[in-house]
Scaffold this motif. Structure first.
Motif, short mmCIF file in Angstrom:
data_model
loop_
_atom_site.label_atom_id
_atom_site.label_comp_id
_atom_site.label_asym_id
_atom_site.label_seq_id
_atom_site.Cartn_x
_atom_site.Cartn_y
_atom_site.Cartn_z
N VAL A 101 0.86 -1.19 0.00
CA VAL A 101 0.00 0.00 0.00
C VAL A 101 0.89 1.24 0.00
N LEU A 102 0.55 2.19 -0.85
CA LEU A 102 1.26 3.47 -0.90
C LEU A 102 0.35 4.55 -0.34
N ILE A 103 0.89 5.34 0.60
CA ILE A 103 0.13 6.45 1.18
C ILE A 103 0.84 7.76 0.87
N PRO A 104 0.39 8.50 -0.15
CA PRO A 104 0.93 9.84 -0.38
C PRO A 104 0.41 10.79 0.72
N HIS A 134 6.01 11.52 0.73
CA HIS A 134 5.74 12.96 0.62
C HIS A 134 6.55 13.51 -0.55
N VAL A 135 5.88 14.28 -1.40
CA VAL A 135 6.51 14.87 -2.57
C VAL A 135 6.70 16.37 -2.35
N VAL A 136 7.96 16.80 -2.35
CA VAL A 136 8.30 18.22 -2.18
C VAL A 136 8.34 18.87 -3.55
N PRO A 137 7.74 20.05 -3.72
CA PRO A 137 7.83 20.74 -5.02
C PRO A 137 9.28 20.98 -5.41
N LYS A 138 9.57 20.79 -6.70
CA LYS A 138 10.96 20.89 -7.17
C LYS A 138 11.40 22.34 -7.35
N LEU A 139 10.48 23.23 -7.63
CA LEU A 139 10.82 24.61 -7.97
C LEU A 139 11.11 25.42 -6.72
N ILE A 141 6.74 16.56 -9.45
CA ILE A 141 5.31 16.81 -9.64
C ILE A 141 4.55 15.72 -8.89
N PRO A 142 3.66 16.09 -7.97
CA PRO A 142 3.05 15.08 -7.09
C PRO A 142 2.45 13.88 -7.80
N ALA A 143 1.56 14.08 -8.76
CA ALA A 143 0.89 12.95 -9.39
C ALA A 143 1.88 12.02 -10.08
N ALA A 144 2.85 12.60 -10.78
CA ALA A 144 3.84 11.79 -11.50
C ALA A 144 4.72 11.00 -10.52
N GLU A 145 5.12 11.65 -9.42
CA GLU A 145 5.96 10.96 -8.43
C GLU A 145 5.19 9.87 -7.71
N ILE A 146 3.93 10.13 -7.43
CA ILE A 146 3.10 9.10 -6.77
C ILE A 146 2.98 7.88 -7.67
N ALA A 147 2.71 8.11 -8.96
CA ALA A 147 2.60 6.99 -9.90
C ALA A 147 3.92 6.24 -10.02
N ARG A 148 5.04 6.98 -10.03
CA ARG A 148 6.35 6.34 -10.16
C ARG A 148 6.66 5.49 -8.92
N GLN A 149 6.38 6.05 -7.74
CA GLN A 149 6.63 5.30 -6.51
C GLN A 149 5.72 4.09 -6.39
N ALA A 150 4.46 4.24 -6.84
CA ALA A 150 3.53 3.11 -6.80
C ALA A 150 4.08 1.94 -7.61
N VAL A 205 -3.67 11.05 -10.28
CA VAL A 205 -3.09 9.80 -9.78
C VAL A 205 -3.90 8.61 -10.28
N ILE A 206 -5.22 8.72 -10.25
CA ILE A 206 -6.09 7.64 -10.73
C ILE A 206 -5.76 7.30 -12.18
N ARG A 207 -5.56 8.33 -13.01
CA ARG A 207 -5.29 8.09 -14.43
C ARG A 207 -3.87 7.56 -14.66
N GLN A 208 -2.89 8.09 -13.91
CA GLN A 208 -1.50 7.74 -14.18
C GLN A 208 -1.06 6.44 -13.51
#
Length: 302
Positions: free
Chosen positions: A6-9, A38-43, A85-94, A124-127
Motif C-alpha cells: 500500500v502506498l500512502i501519499p 511525501h513529494v516536495v515541489p521541485k521549484l 510533480i506530485p501525481a507523477a511521483e506518486i505513480a512512479r513510486q507506486a 493519480v487515478i489516471r497515471q
C-alpha cells in the motif's frame, strides 16, 4: 486477495492523520508493506528544499511510528521523501513498490482551475492505473455503510473483487446502485404517446435489471470474484445519469464508502469533458474507492 503493498501519499496537512488512521483499519495481508510518501515541489532553491525534505522526513517518521502501533507487527513500514510533480511521483513510486492500493486524502471541492485540469487525486487515478482510496471522513472504525456503483461492463468484476476486500466480515446485505438512461428519453417525438414513452422506459429498466442480475450470477458461477457467494445484494436500478444517480444514492444511504470503476481518460479531452468518476468525486461527501480495469484490458474512455 487482500492488499500486500500500500502506498500512502501524505501532504502533511491536518487530514493526513485520518488517511493514516484509515489505512490502519484496512484488511491488509500478513507481512504487508506500507510506504508513506511525501513529494516536495521541485521549484525551490536547493538549500531550502533540503530543509523542507528534512522536515518532511521527521513528520513521516512520526506518522509511521503511529501507524506501526496500530498495524500487526509483521507489517513493514517505509518512508520516502522525494521532489517533483506530485501525481507523477506518486505513480512512479507506486510502480517502484509494486503497490496494489493507493490511499490518499481528498478534501471537499477545489477551485475552478482544478475543475478543468483535474485534481491531484484524479491525475493519480489516471497515471497510476491502480485502485485509489480517497479518504474524506474521520477514520474511527471499519466501513459500515458501503455502496457499490456498478456498470455491466468489463470494470464490474474488478470493482466487486477489490471493493469486497475493503468490507469486513460478516457483511450485511450490500447495496448496489446502477444508472440506466434510455437512448430516446428526453427527446420529443410527436408520434409517441405518453404510454409508449413509459413503456420504452420500463423496457430499458428491465433490461438494466437483467444485465446486473446476469453479471452477478455469472461472476458467482465462474468464481471470478472471491467471497461473492457469501454476499447478498440489494440492487437499486435508477433512471438517469450516473453523475446524479450515484450522489443521490450516497445521500439516501448515508454511505461511508462509495466503490466505483473508471476507464480513465487523458489529455485535453479529459480536461474539458471530465469523467463520471471525477464528477462524482466532487459531489459525494464520503470516502471513495476508485477501481480501474486491469492494465491488460483495453477499455473505451469514460
Amino acid at each position: 486477495m487482500m492488499p500486500r503493498s500500500v502506498l500512502i501519499p501524505v501532504d502533511l496537512l491536518p487530514n493526513s492523520e485520518r488517511v493514516v488512521a484509515r489505512t490502519a483499519l484496512l484488511p491488509l495481508t500478513e507481512n504487508a508493506r506500507v510506504t508513506l510518501l511525501h513529494v516536495v515541489p521541485k521549484l525551490r532553491p536547493r538549500q531550502t528544499r533540503q530543509r523542507i525534505e528534512s522536515d518532511a522526513r521527521k513528520a513521516l517518521d512520526t506518522l509511521g511510528a503511529k501507524l506501526a502501533r496500530a498495524l500487526p507487527k509483521s507489517t513493514r513500514i517505509k518512508t520516502v521523501v522525494t521532489a517533483g510533480i506530485p501525481a507523477a511521483e506518486i505513480a512512479r513510486q507506486a510502480k517502484s513498490v509494486k503497490a496494489e492500493l493507493v490511499v490518499m486524502g481528498r478534501v471537499g471541492r477545489r477551485a475552478l482551475r482544478e475543475f478543468f485540469i483535474g485534481s491531484t487525486a484524479e491525475r493519480v487515478i489516471r497515471q497510476a492505473r491502480l485502485p485509489v482510496l480517497l479518504v474524506r471522513l474521520p477514520s474511527r472504525k471499519p466501513y459500515q455503510r458501503p455502496l457499490f456503483a456498478l456498470d455491466a461492463d468489463e470494470t464490474a468484476l474488478e470493482v466487486l473483487s477489490f471493493g469486497l476486500q475493503m468490507i469486513p466480515v460478516p457483511r450485511a446485505p450490500l447495496p448496489l446502485v446502477h444508472a440506466y438512461d434510455p437512448p430516446i428519453q428526453g427527446f420529443v417525438y410527436p408520434s409517441l404517446t405518453p404510454e409508449q414513452s413509459r413503456e420504452h422506459r420500463r423496457h430499458y429498466r428491465q433490461q438494466a435489471i437483467h444485465r446486473i442480475a446476469k453479471l452477478l450470477s455469472t461472476a458467482r458461477l465462474s468464481g471470478a470474484v472471491p467471497g461473492l457467494d457469501e454476499v447478498r445484494w440489494r440492487s437499486d436500478v435508477r433512471y438517469g445519469s450516473p453523475r446524479s444517480v450515484i450522489p443521490q444514492a450516497v445521500a439516501r444511504r448515508r454511505a461511508d464508502l462509495l466503490v466505483l470503476g473508471t476507464h480513465g481518460r487523458s489529455g485535453v479531452a479529459h480536461a474539458l469533458l471530465g469523467t463520471v468518476a471525477g464528477d462524482v468525486l466532487r459531489e459525494v461527501p464520503c470516502d471513495v474507492l476508485v477501481v480501474p480495469p486491469r492494465q491488460d484490458a483495453e477499455a473505451p474512455s469514460r
